[in-house]
Design a protein around this motif. Sequence first.
Motif, PDB file in Angstrom:
ATOM      1  N   ALA A  11      24.334 132.480  34.636  1.00 26.40           N
ATOM      2  CA  ALA A  11      24.138 131.691  33.432  1.00 26.40           C
ATOM      3  C   ALA A  11      24.966 130.419  33.503  1.00 26.40           C
ATOM      4  CB  ALA A  11      24.543 132.501  32.201  1.00 26.40           C
ATOM      5  N   ASP A  12      24.528 129.413  32.757  1.00 23.20           N
ATOM      6  CA  ASP A  12      25.253 128.154  32.703  1.00 23.20           C
ATOM      7  C   ASP A  12      26.649 128.395  32.163  1.00 23.20           C
ATOM      8  OD1 ASP A  12      24.829 125.109  30.729  1.00 23.20           O
ATOM      9  OD2 ASP A  12      26.123 125.580  32.431  1.00 23.20           O
ATOM     10  N   ARG A  13      27.666 128.044  32.944  1.00 20.28           N
ATOM     11  CA  ARG A  13      29.038 128.282  32.534  1.00 20.28           C
ATOM     12  C   ARG A  13      29.652 127.054  31.862  1.00 20.28           C
ATOM     13  NH1 ARG A  13      28.024 131.150  37.011  1.00 20.28           N
ATOM     14  NH2 ARG A  13      28.611 133.340  37.014  1.00 20.28           N
ATOM     15  N   ASN A  14      28.848 126.064  31.531  1.00 18.38           N
ATOM     16  CA  ASN A  14      29.346 124.869  30.868  1.00 18.38           C
ATOM     17  C   ASN A  14      29.681 125.200  29.423  1.00 18.38           C
ATOM     18  OD1 ASN A  14      29.872 122.372  29.900  1.00 18.38           O
ATOM     19  ND2 ASN A  14      27.855 121.489  30.347  1.00 18.38           N
ATOM     20  N   HIS A  15      30.911 124.993  29.026  1.00 17.11           N
ATOM     21  CA  HIS A  15      31.330 125.309  27.669  1.00 17.11           C
ATOM     22  C   HIS A  15      31.174 124.123  26.731  1.00 17.11           C
ATOM     23  CE1 HIS A  15      33.881 129.120  28.489  1.00 17.11           C
ATOM     24  NE2 HIS A  15      32.876 129.019  29.339  1.00 17.11           N
ATOM     25  N   ALA A  16      30.474 123.087  27.159  1.00 12.76           N
ATOM     26  CA  ALA A  16      30.257 121.944  26.290  1.00 12.76           C
ATOM     27  C   ALA A  16      29.567 122.402  25.020  1.00 12.76           C
ATOM     28  CB  ALA A  16      29.407 120.891  27.001  1.00 12.76           C
ATOM     29  N   VAL A  26      39.003 131.911  22.670  1.00  8.14           N
ATOM     30  CA  VAL A  26      38.913 132.286  24.081  1.00  8.14           C
ATOM     31  C   VAL A  26      40.303 132.298  24.704  1.00  8.14           C
ATOM     32  CG1 VAL A  26      38.103 131.542  26.353  1.00  8.14           C
ATOM     33  CG2 VAL A  26      36.531 131.527  24.415  1.00  8.14           C
ATOM     34  N   ASP A  27      41.083 131.243  24.436  1.00 11.79           N
ATOM     35  CA  ASP A  27      42.441 131.173  24.981  1.00 11.79           C
ATOM     36  C   ASP A  27      43.286 132.345  24.492  1.00 11.79           C
ATOM     37  OD1 ASP A  27      41.814 128.852  26.299  1.00 11.79           O
ATOM     38  OD2 ASP A  27      42.717 127.520  24.808  1.00 11.79           O
ATOM     39  N   MET A  28      43.185 132.662  23.198  1.00 14.84           N
ATOM     40  CA  MET A  28      44.000 133.732  22.643  1.00 14.84           C
ATOM     41  C   MET A  28      43.633 135.080  23.244  1.00 14.84           C
ATOM     42  SD  MET A  28      44.816 134.632  18.651  1.00 14.84           S
ATOM     43  CE  MET A  28      43.190 135.246  18.260  1.00 14.84           C
ATOM     44  N   LEU A  29      42.339 135.334  23.403  1.00 11.69           N
ATOM     45  CA  LEU A  29      41.908 136.608  23.976  1.00 11.69           C
ATOM     46  C   LEU A  29      42.341 136.742  25.436  1.00 11.69           C
ATOM     47  CD1 LEU A  29      38.310 136.907  22.468  1.00 11.69           C
ATOM     48  CD2 LEU A  29      40.351 138.201  21.816  1.00 11.69           C
ATOM     49  N   GLU A  30      42.270 135.648  26.180  1.00 10.42           N
ATOM     50  CA  GLU A  30      42.672 135.700  27.577  1.00 10.42           C
ATOM     51  C   GLU A  30      44.179 135.940  27.702  1.00 10.42           C
ATOM     52  OE1 GLU A  30      39.782 134.558  30.474  1.00 10.42           O
ATOM     53  OE2 GLU A  30      39.936 136.258  29.100  1.00 10.42           O
ATOM     54  N   SER A  63      32.736 142.105  22.331  1.00 11.26           N
ATOM     55  CA  SER A  63      33.497 142.173  23.580  1.00 11.26           C
ATOM     56  C   SER A  63      34.415 140.994  23.811  1.00 11.26           C
ATOM     57  CB  SER A  63      32.531 142.279  24.759  1.00 11.26           C
ATOM     58  OG  SER A  63      31.716 141.114  24.827  1.00 11.26           O
ATOM     59  N   GLY A  64      34.180 139.871  23.131  1.00 11.44           N
ATOM     60  CA  GLY A  64      34.970 138.686  23.423  1.00 11.44           C
ATOM     61  C   GLY A  64      34.807 138.280  24.864  1.00 11.44           C
ATOM     62  N   THR A  65      35.904 137.970  25.522  1.00 11.87           N
ATOM     63  CA  THR A  65      35.840 137.517  26.911  1.00 11.87           C
ATOM     64  C   THR A  65      35.828 138.662  27.917  1.00 11.87           C
ATOM     65  OG1 THR A  65      38.248 137.293  26.983  1.00 11.87           O
ATOM     66  CG2 THR A  65      36.983 135.332  26.357  1.00 11.87           C
ATOM     67  N   GLY A  66      35.761 139.894  27.431  1.00  9.91           N
ATOM     68  CA  GLY A  66      35.500 141.014  28.324  1.00  9.91           C
ATOM     69  C   GLY A  66      36.705 141.813  28.775  1.00  9.91           C
ATOM     70  N   THR A  67      37.822 141.697  28.077  1.00  8.35           N
ATOM     71  CA  THR A  67      39.002 142.475  28.471  1.00  8.35           C
ATOM     72  C   THR A  67      38.698 143.965  28.519  1.00  8.35           C
ATOM     73  OG1 THR A  67      40.496 140.838  27.506  1.00  8.35           O
ATOM     74  CG2 THR A  67      41.385 143.051  27.874  1.00  8.35           C
ATOM     75  N   GLY A  68      38.099 144.486  27.435  1.00 13.27           N
ATOM     76  CA  GLY A  68      37.776 145.906  27.386  1.00 13.27           C
ATOM     77  C   GLY A  68      36.696 146.280  28.372  1.00 13.27           C
ATOM     78  N   ALA A  69      35.656 145.457  28.451  1.00 11.92           N
ATOM     79  CA  ALA A  69      34.536 145.760  29.348  1.00 11.92           C
ATOM     80  C   ALA A  69      35.002 145.859  30.801  1.00 11.92           C
ATOM     81  CB  ALA A  69      33.450 144.688  29.205  1.00 11.92           C
ATOM     82  N   LEU A  91      30.568 135.233  26.322  1.00 16.61           N
ATOM     83  CA  LEU A  91      29.784 135.941  27.333  1.00 16.61           C
ATOM     84  C   LEU A  91      29.773 135.191  28.664  1.00 16.61           C
ATOM     85  CD1 LEU A  91      26.811 137.169  25.116  1.00 16.61           C
ATOM     86  CD2 LEU A  91      28.721 138.526  25.996  1.00 16.61           C
ATOM     87  N   HIS A  92      29.806 133.863  28.620  1.00 18.59           N
ATOM     88  CA  HIS A  92      29.909 133.098  29.865  1.00 18.59           C
ATOM     89  C   HIS A  92      31.221 133.400  30.573  1.00 18.59           C
ATOM     90  CE1 HIS A  92      26.879 129.856  28.363  1.00 18.59           C
ATOM     91  NE2 HIS A  92      26.275 130.957  28.786  1.00 18.59           N
ATOM     92  N   ARG A  93      32.304 133.473  29.788  1.00 12.39           N
ATOM     93  CA  ARG A  93      33.602 133.797  30.390  1.00 12.39           C
ATOM     94  C   ARG A  93      33.597 135.214  30.959  1.00 12.39           C
ATOM     95  NH1 ARG A  93      36.990 133.235  33.696  1.00 12.39           N
ATOM     96  NH2 ARG A  93      39.172 133.741  33.302  1.00 12.39           N
ATOM     97  N   LEU A  94      32.995 136.141  30.248  1.00  7.40           N
ATOM     98  CA  LEU A  94      32.845 137.508  30.758  1.00  7.40           C
ATOM     99  C   LEU A  94      32.097 137.504  32.083  1.00  7.40           C
ATOM    100  CD1 LEU A  94      32.597 140.706  30.437  1.00  7.40           C
ATOM    101  CD2 LEU A  94      30.435 140.194  29.308  1.00  7.40           C
ATOM    102  N   ALA A  95      31.004 136.760  32.158  1.00  7.02           N
ATOM    103  CA  ALA A  95      30.211 136.720  33.386  1.00  7.02           C
ATOM    104  C   ALA A  95      31.022 136.154  34.547  1.00  7.02           C
ATOM    105  CB  ALA A  95      28.947 135.888  33.168  1.00  7.02           C
ATOM    106  N   GLU A  96      31.821 135.132  34.265  1.00  5.42           N
ATOM    107  CA  GLU A  96      32.677 134.561  35.307  1.00  5.42           C
ATOM    108  C   GLU A  96      33.649 135.604  35.855  1.00  5.42           C
ATOM    109  OE1 GLU A  96      33.037 129.864  33.958  1.00  5.42           O
ATOM    110  OE2 GLU A  96      34.480 131.341  33.192  1.00  5.42           O
ATOM    111  N   LYS A  97      34.279 136.336  34.952  1.00  4.37           N
ATOM    112  CA  LYS A  97      35.268 137.329  35.385  1.00  4.37           C
ATOM    113  C   LYS A  97      34.605 138.476  36.147  1.00  4.37           C
ATOM    114  CE  LYS A  97      37.416 137.995  31.380  1.00  4.37           C
ATOM    115  NZ  LYS A  97      38.467 138.439  30.422  1.00  4.37           N
TER     116      LYS A  97
END
Length: 283
Positions: A11-16, A26-30, A63-69, A91-97
């Motif tokens: 998926a497109d990972r552009n966060h624009a 996102v920053d806080m969850l990471e 799920s947020g950025t996927g910590t639990g997943a 979900l883009h951040r999750l996919a990246e991780k």
Amino acid sequence: MNTTETSTVHADRNHAGADAATIAMVDMLELDAEVLGTCVSELTARLDELTDREPRRIVDLGSGTGTGAIALAHRFARAGVTAVDLSPQMLHRLAEKAYALGLSDRVIGVRADLNDGWPALGTIDLVWAAASLHHMATPDRVLAGAFDALRPGGLLALTEMDFFPRFLPDDIGVGRPGLEARIHAALSPAPAVDWTDQLARTGFVLEARRPFSVDLAAPLPPAAARYAEVCLRKLRSHLDEQLPVEDLATLDALLDSEGPHSVLRRDDLTVRTTRTTWAARRP
């Protein structure tokens, strides 16, 4: 939104287009995952003990950025994990991780608004909901959807913060110590929700209710200072006239990353919070 959209690692990972609030979240969850990762590992280990058989299908709600997943995929090596969230940026951040960790074949994201109903995910062995249920407009409907999706004997693991993390020494405050306590009192007047009764009304059988405390002492790694800054900045965004101007000025000085009083420059920060997990089974 009534449709469900599946994200892939391509998926497109552009966060624009992401607004400032989403970027901050996102920053806080990471940072939360980096600083408190041991807690998540302990929770998944406990679930491993409670499951009646090795789960093959797991759902992470909100799920947020996927910590639990990601943690669940590592704990249960034969399971597929579906991470459900409304935010495409999360979900883009999750996919990246997942891609970076070689888990993209077992961890996928599904974009869905759980307030509109439960997405079509089939029968589930384990549902994980960490610090997400209180954000739902109708948590009773979400719990009912989880109950219906779980197989008999399947497990729900629900975790919530009892209070937002605290970081500052108690002596901070102009002429009056206890600044952070006043911030929390102004923004969190109500006690944390106890989900025990609602789980029972939904039909779940409670297997365990476990509070656990986090108390990380100084000196802490640099990520903890960034975590403190992001969390305090989020609290500041909700403060208007709830505190005296002296308290707000002190908080603003702590959040001035270039200033001499910035939390990023302090060596006396701690991380203190309490979270509670409910493990409940569908009979």
